[in-house]
Motif scaffolding. Structure first.
Motif, PDB file in Angstrom:
ATOM      1  N   PRO A  48       0.936  -1.308   0.128  1.00  0.00           N
ATOM      2  CA  PRO A  48      -0.506  -0.231   0.356  1.00  0.00           C
ATOM      3  C   PRO A  48       1.170   1.603  -0.018  1.00  0.00           C
ATOM      4  CG  PRO A  48      -0.275  -0.620   2.241  1.00  0.00           C
ATOM      5  CD  PRO A  48       0.591  -1.910   1.358  1.00  0.00           C
ATOM      6  N   VAL A  49       0.359   2.115  -0.921  1.00  0.00           N
ATOM      7  CA  VAL A  49       1.802   3.438  -1.247  1.00  0.00           C
ATOM      8  C   VAL A  49       0.279   4.915  -1.144  1.00  0.00           C
ATOM      9  CG1 VAL A  49       2.979   4.774  -2.270  1.00  0.00           C
ATOM     10  CG2 VAL A  49       3.429   2.238  -2.057  1.00  0.00           C
ATOM     11  N   ALA A  50       0.236   5.226  -0.298  1.00  0.00           N
ATOM     12  CA  ALA A  50      -0.495   6.788  -0.480  1.00  0.00           C
ATOM     13  C   ALA A  50      -0.147   7.552  -1.042  1.00  0.00           C
ATOM     14  CB  ALA A  50      -0.701   7.353   0.867  1.00  0.00           C
ATOM     15  N   VAL A  51      -1.217   8.348  -2.084  1.00  0.00           N
ATOM     16  CA  VAL A  51      -0.439   9.316  -3.001  1.00  0.00           C
ATOM     17  C   VAL A  51      -1.000  11.004  -2.887  1.00  0.00           C
ATOM     18  CG1 VAL A  51      -0.342  10.386  -5.283  1.00  0.00           C
ATOM     19  CG2 VAL A  51      -0.276   7.751  -4.808  1.00  0.00           C
ATOM     20  N   ALA A  52       0.086  11.957  -2.659  1.00  0.00           N
ATOM     21  CA  ALA A  52      -1.472  13.130  -2.598  1.00  0.00           C
ATOM     22  C   ALA A  52      -0.337  13.907  -2.992  1.00  0.00           C
ATOM     23  CB  ALA A  52      -0.678  13.278  -0.771  1.00  0.00           C
ATOM     24  N   GLY A  53      -1.355  15.541  -3.996  1.00  0.00           N
ATOM     25  CA  GLY A  53      -0.673  15.948  -4.421  1.00  0.00           C
ATOM     26  C   GLY A  53      -1.599  16.353  -5.547  1.00  0.00           C
ATOM     27  N   PRO A  54      -1.994  17.055  -6.623  1.00  0.00           N
ATOM     28  CA  PRO A  54      -2.465  17.884  -7.395  1.00  0.00           C
ATOM     29  C   PRO A  54      -3.413  17.253  -8.059  1.00  0.00           C
ATOM     30  CG  PRO A  54      -0.387  18.880  -7.898  1.00  0.00           C
ATOM     31  CD  PRO A  54      -0.009  18.527  -6.662  1.00  0.00           C
ATOM     32  N   GLU A  55      -4.352  17.487  -8.481  1.00  0.00           N
ATOM     33  CA  GLU A  55      -5.420  16.585  -9.245  1.00  0.00           C
ATOM     34  C   GLU A  55      -4.128  15.285 -10.497  1.00  0.00           C
ATOM     35  OE1 GLU A  55      -9.851  15.055 -10.915  1.00  0.00           O
ATOM     36  OE2 GLU A  55      -8.902  17.491  -9.786  1.00  0.00           O
ATOM     37  N   GLN A  56      -4.000  16.594 -11.527  1.00  0.00           N
ATOM     38  CA  GLN A  56      -3.241  15.847 -12.705  1.00  0.00           C
ATOM     39  C   GLN A  56      -2.332  15.550 -12.598  1.00  0.00           C
ATOM     40  OE1 GLN A  56      -2.617  18.850 -15.308  1.00  0.00           O
ATOM     41  NE2 GLN A  56      -1.675  17.590 -17.112  1.00  0.00           N
ATOM     42  N   ALA A  57      -1.680  15.345 -11.354  1.00  0.00           N
ATOM     43  CA  ALA A  57      -0.065  15.047 -11.144  1.00  0.00           C
ATOM     44  C   ALA A  57      -0.578  13.698 -10.334  1.00  0.00           C
ATOM     45  CB  ALA A  57       0.574  15.074 -10.002  1.00  0.00           C
ATOM     46  N   VAL A  58      -1.640  13.616  -9.627  1.00  0.00           N
ATOM     47  CA  VAL A  58      -1.995  12.170  -9.203  1.00  0.00           C
ATOM     48  C   VAL A  58      -2.742  11.329 -10.032  1.00  0.00           C
ATOM     49  CG1 VAL A  58      -3.416  11.155  -8.065  1.00  0.00           C
ATOM     50  CG2 VAL A  58      -2.693  13.327  -7.012  1.00  0.00           C
ATOM     51  N   THR A  59      -3.459  11.385 -11.387  1.00  0.00           N
ATOM     52  CA  THR A  59      -3.625  11.081 -12.098  1.00  0.00           C
ATOM     53  C   THR A  59      -2.780  10.269 -13.175  1.00  0.00           C
ATOM     54  OG1 THR A  59      -6.014  12.724 -12.300  1.00  0.00           O
ATOM     55  CG2 THR A  59      -5.303  11.032 -14.326  1.00  0.00           C
ATOM     56  N   ALA A  60      -1.637  11.205 -12.911  1.00  0.00           N
ATOM     57  CA  ALA A  60      -1.020  10.980 -14.134  1.00  0.00           C
ATOM     58  C   ALA A  60       0.432   9.903 -13.494  1.00  0.00           C
ATOM     59  CB  ALA A  60       0.401  11.835 -14.627  1.00  0.00           C
ATOM     60  N   ILE A  61       0.120   9.941 -12.383  1.00  0.00           N
ATOM     61  CA  ILE A  61       1.175   8.528 -11.354  1.00  0.00           C
ATOM     62  C   ILE A  61       0.142   7.194 -11.942  1.00  0.00           C
ATOM     63  CG2 ILE A  61       2.026   8.107  -8.967  1.00  0.00           C
ATOM     64  CD1 ILE A  61       3.554   9.409 -10.336  1.00  0.00           C
TER      65      ILE A  61
END
Length: 353
Positions: A48-61
């Motif tokens: 499990p890895v959490a991701v936070a940040g701008p929506e566009q950058a999160v979608t790219a990841i």
């Protein structure tokens, strides 16, 4: 004149020698298989890895991790604070924080999974460099990629930076619980006295182990008495079922220790490898047994106090309770140890004046 005594000694039959040797060989093979199987079949997955940040950058990841055979499971959180909370509660093994100050959060105290998360630093930095290069080409201006910062949110103690002391303690803890259970079953006479012996052994053993690992080696952290209680209950959860099994089954009950606890429960305990690495549901099954529950509990109390430790406490208490109950029930069934049945049945009776 008396006849000379017959000094001839019967030799072991050849067939029996082959049977004994073959049986020992099979036993060794089973032990090697039990301890090697988890390592051979282990596969990094479901980390499990959490991701936070701008929506566009999160979608790219998310799109990047969706392609290929990624061992990570991404969960989007609101911000960096939420990512840190997810790590401290063991809901995530690490986190990726995107934006103007990209950051990779790890928790080395979590073990192998955290080490795998840390390996993301290289591809993430490469992705940032590629984005900066593409932006530079599009704008015609030189754009420097931000540097990814790697932060260890939950590190091991400075006195045991690699966590070797705590990780090395789990197997001796298992052996100590087994040895204590077997010794009490055969050296202590009387069911109530065996229950008392298990209790005293667990309390003293827990205090002593915590004093060594925390006070001397500095391998574990947190509240001393909470850690001592965890070690005590871990010893009791291994020793009590052995004492109880011997009480109701006789000497055959010894097998509860080496067969159930060591050959079955220990390889799937998750003490050496993350439970998610094991095939199927074996990792989850391992947490229902004392070796797995004790490994989770000790690590949580020491480095992840915000994590929910209710389940391992209940597992250890359950095994302890069942073992002690069997020890009491065995008083009316069999001697359990070396004393005759008739003696064991009345060993705890009040002594007449």
């Amino acid at each position: 004149m008396s006849a000379a005594p017959d000094t001839h000694t019967a030799h072991t039959p050849i067939a029996r020698i082959f049977a004994i040797a073959a049986g020992i060989s099979v036993l060794v093979a089973l032990i090697v298989m039990a301890f090697s199987w988890p390592a051979v079949t282990a596969e990094a997955k479901d980390i499990p890895v959490a991701v936070a940040g701008p929506e566009q950058a999160v979608t790219a990841i998310e799109e990047q991790f969706a392609t290929g055979d990624s061992p990570f499971e991404l969960t989007v959180v609101d911000d960096r604070d939420a990512a840190v909370t997810a790590i401290r509660t063991r809901e995530a093994a690490g986190a990726i924080v995107l934006g103007d100050a990209p950051e990779l959060l790890t928790a080395s105290a979590a073990g192998t999974s955290a080490a795998v998360v840390k390996q993301l630093a290289t591809p993430l930095q490469a992705a940032l460099n590629a984005q900066a290069a593409a932006a530079s080409a599009a704008s015609g201006q030189q754009i420097t990629a931000p540097t990814l910062v790697v932060t260890d949110v939950v590190p091991f103690a400075e006195s045991d930076a690699a966590g070797l002391g705590m990780n090395a303690a789990f197997f001796p803890l298992l052996l100590g619980g087994m040895a204590g259970g077997i010794a009490i079953a055969f050296l202590v006479v009387g069911s109530l006295r065996r229950v008392l012996a298990v209790t005293v052994y667990a309390v003293f053993g827990g205090a002593l182990l915590t004093g060594i690992l925390q006070g001397w080696f500095g391998s574990i952290q947190g509240d001393y008495w909470a850690n001592a209680a965890a070690f005590a209950l871990s010893l009791a959860a291994i020793a009590a079922p052995i004492v109880g099994a011997v009480a109701v089954m006789g000497r055959a009950g010894i097998a509860v220790g080496p067969v159930v606890m060591m050959l079955f429960a220990n390889p799937i305990s998750g003490a050496a490898l993350p439970s998610s690495y094991l095939p199927g549901a074996w990792g989850a099954v391992g947490h229902w047994f004392p070796p797995g529950a004790s490994a989770v509990l000790v690590r949580n109390l020491s480095y992840f106090p915000d994590a929910d430790s209710t389940f391992p406490w209940l597992v250890l208490a359950g095994w302890t309770g069942v073992g002690l109950l069997l020890a009491l029930v065995g008083r009316f069934r069999t001697a359990g140890g070396s004393e005759p049945d008739a003696q064991a049945a009345h060993e705890d009776d009040p002594v007449a004046a």
